[in-house]
Design a protein around this motif. Sequence first.
Motif: not given
Length: 314
Positions: A25-32, A297-306
């Motif tokens: 997998t490859k994980v990315e946190k989205l920044v707003f 966790s009802d607080a952050e947004a992520y994308r994950i490559e699978i």
Amino acid sequence: MIIKKTRAETAGQLLSKFYDEPRITKVEKLVFAGVGGRDVYNITAPFHYDGEDVIMGRVEERDSEFSQVFFFTQSADRVWSPRAHTHTYNLQDPCVTCIKGELVVGGVEVMTAADNPHRIISWATQFYRGTHIDSLCHFSSGPRNMKDIRLIELADGRIGVFTRPQGSRGGRGQIGFTIIESLDDLNEQAFRDAKILQDQFVAEEWGGANEAHLLRNGLIGVLGHIACFDEESNKHYYSCTFALNPLTCEKTAMKIIAVRGDFPVGPGKRPDLEDVIFSGGLVRLPGGRAMLSVGVSDAEAYRIEIPDPFNEYE
């Protein structure tokens, strides 16, 4: 593909199978930015509009469930900001699809008690449509207390409708499905006509559809979630997929494709929501991969490559 009849499996059984099949997998946190320090979570997958990628996200104070849905675009520094001159909606948990050339977006509107505007007593899914993102018009409301209504244009031009009845029909939450001829037919009768998919969840657990994909063979690839409580009443939500034959309602077994442990430790809205991810949307990529967008966790947004979870259904 041949779909075999399956029996409902618990989240625990599906988790065991998930952990038995390691994946890369490859994980990315989205920044707003531009939301006044509020949390952004439960995002949609990106969709292309007017030459740029757009996502919708739930924007909310950490100690509140009164939220707005914003449309976001990404700048060169990979920060997502509200799209200029674009309407926001007083909704939760956005969804988006394209049907017969029209953009169709939805979200959950909450209703409060007459004597206490801070107490949420019910909710309904609202739908908007149009050819321009800046001039969408409301056209349908879901039944009271029903979330996870999702739409998809089928191979024959008709529209598949996923529902999530609860109570006497659906317990804690089952998945229903029906077919309508056009968006004009998305009404109370359509929601009542939806057939509950059998052997989807055990009685103590629940789930719903979060996004639908038309596969090359005419089946529907469903991105959804399965959820349960533990003995301390904490919630556990996992992203899952299955395939559905829209003509017969035969379906494949569900499989979990992502869990909270795939993402870094971070803040949560409440302790009971720590092990929760919300399946926002999925983009299929070349080379047998896919990008899953989730709220964490009802607080952050992520994308994950699978690995693309829909490949096996085609």
